[in-house]
Design an enzyme around this catalytic site. Sequence first.
Site, PDB file in Angstrom:
ATOM      1  N   HIS A 103       0.823  -1.211   0.000  1.00 26.21           N
ATOM      2  CA  HIS A 103       0.000   0.000   0.000  1.00 26.21           C
ATOM      3  C   HIS A 103       0.856   1.259   0.000  1.00 26.21           C
ATOM      4  O   HIS A 103       0.440   2.283  -0.543  1.00 26.21           O
ATOM      5  CB  HIS A 103      -0.948  -0.002   1.188  1.00 26.21           C
ATOM      6  CG  HIS A 103      -2.074  -0.964   1.033  1.00 26.21           C
ATOM      7  ND1 HIS A 103      -2.783  -1.484   2.091  1.00 26.21           N
ATOM      8  CD2 HIS A 103      -2.616  -1.529  -0.082  1.00 26.21           C
ATOM      9  CE1 HIS A 103      -3.708  -2.306   1.646  1.00 26.21           C
ATOM     10  NE2 HIS A 103      -3.628  -2.349   0.329  1.00 26.21           N
TER      11      HIS A 103
ATOM     12  N   HIS B  55      -4.585  -6.500 -10.276  1.00 27.78           N
ATOM     13  CA  HIS B  55      -3.269  -5.905 -10.052  1.00 27.78           C
ATOM     14  C   HIS B  55      -2.284  -6.270 -11.152  1.00 27.78           C
ATOM     15  O   HIS B  55      -1.556  -5.408 -11.667  1.00 27.78           O
ATOM     16  CB  HIS B  55      -2.709  -6.337  -8.691  1.00 27.78           C
ATOM     17  CG  HIS B  55      -3.341  -5.677  -7.521  1.00 27.78           C
ATOM     18  ND1 HIS B  55      -3.090  -4.371  -7.171  1.00 27.78           N
ATOM     19  CD2 HIS B  55      -4.230  -6.144  -6.612  1.00 27.78           C
ATOM     20  CE1 HIS B  55      -3.785  -4.059  -6.085  1.00 27.78           C
ATOM     21  NE2 HIS B  55      -4.479  -5.116  -5.728  1.00 27.78           N
TER      22      HIS B  55
END
Length: 400
Positions: free
Chosen positions: A246, A378
């Site tokens: 993140h 992703h």
Amino acid sequence: MREFPGSGGFTPDAEWLAAHRASLAAFAARSPDPAGGFRWLDATGGHQPDQPVATWITARMTHVFALEDGLGNPGAAALVDHGVAALRGPLRDAEHGGWFASLADPRKAAYDHAFVLLAACGAHAAGRSGADALLAEACEVVETRFWDGSLPLESWDRGWTETEDYRGANSAMHFVEAFLAAGDVTGDRIWHRRALDIATRIAHEVSAAHDWRVPEHFTADWEPDLDYNRDDPRHPFRPYGGTIGHWLEWARLLLHLEAALGAAAPDWLVADAAALFDSATRRGWAVDGHPGFAYTLDWDDRPVVRERMHWVVAEAVLAASALARRTGKPGYDRWYAGFWDFAVRHHVDAEHGGWWHEVTPGGVRASTVWSGKPDSYHAYQAALFPLLPLAPAAAVAVRA
């Protein structure tokens, strides 16, 4: 910036990226459920029977196929329609509004709603039937149920009567992503300003105060809760400690945000992106003596969950690519090549398709946090976004 600790590695060219993107889309095309929505895939690309149709997977796959449609994939439009039908059908709460977490879970989560908004933006840009209504409803639900002045709420019960005494940086971060797309697709710049509000609090203020470690968990008044889930460190969405992936994802999103805001962008966005990338690579890469990023660290930078997650290196690829293009500094290109080399060696599944979602520090396939290959979001973006500008959002850029 810390130098990549090696000789670099495999640097994919545009032709390789396009071919890999197409292979990931083909793998993801196995996920539609005839009854509606997109399924969690197992290691070989079959439907994983113990997982219900989930809103986050359905929305993310709708987003991916909307991008594929913009790139000219002739089969993608039908898959976008399949996703829109599920988001306007069984996954939508026709009585109370909003979207269920899954067909087996009636809760209303910010994380899921961020991806519904992202999917709606892509479907709208693709001009698919029903997408306008989906986008309008997603904007309305997010604005009235989740937006709390300058930061989002986390979740509600089905009837919108009780909200959780928890705030999460993960869902807030994905609202930044969705708000950037909403601003570009609708033309309403308020979504870009809301994205900046979130980034200012979490990335610029809170992360800087923690020496560029991003706290994941917060109290209801947005105070960091650094001990949250200490006893559940392998939680797939709310693990204890710092989640390195993140930090990298925030770095990339800050650069997308700067590009979207143009002359109105504050000057800290690029500097903060570089600081987050440096923190992630300095603290997380090979922290235990093995290549790759440990999934999580404690607040003294010691590994907690050491397994390597596919989405983390995918976001590392994207952050390095964005910083290289924005700053022109060659060090980011070396990290980009090193990250791709690691991904190809350890995560890309040349036999079955897709990416292995989790491997041990020694490179052995694992499933301590994630089983199978839930979705291709992703990995797909890692193969596509290095070929796109930082703005507008991908839903628009693929059609330029």
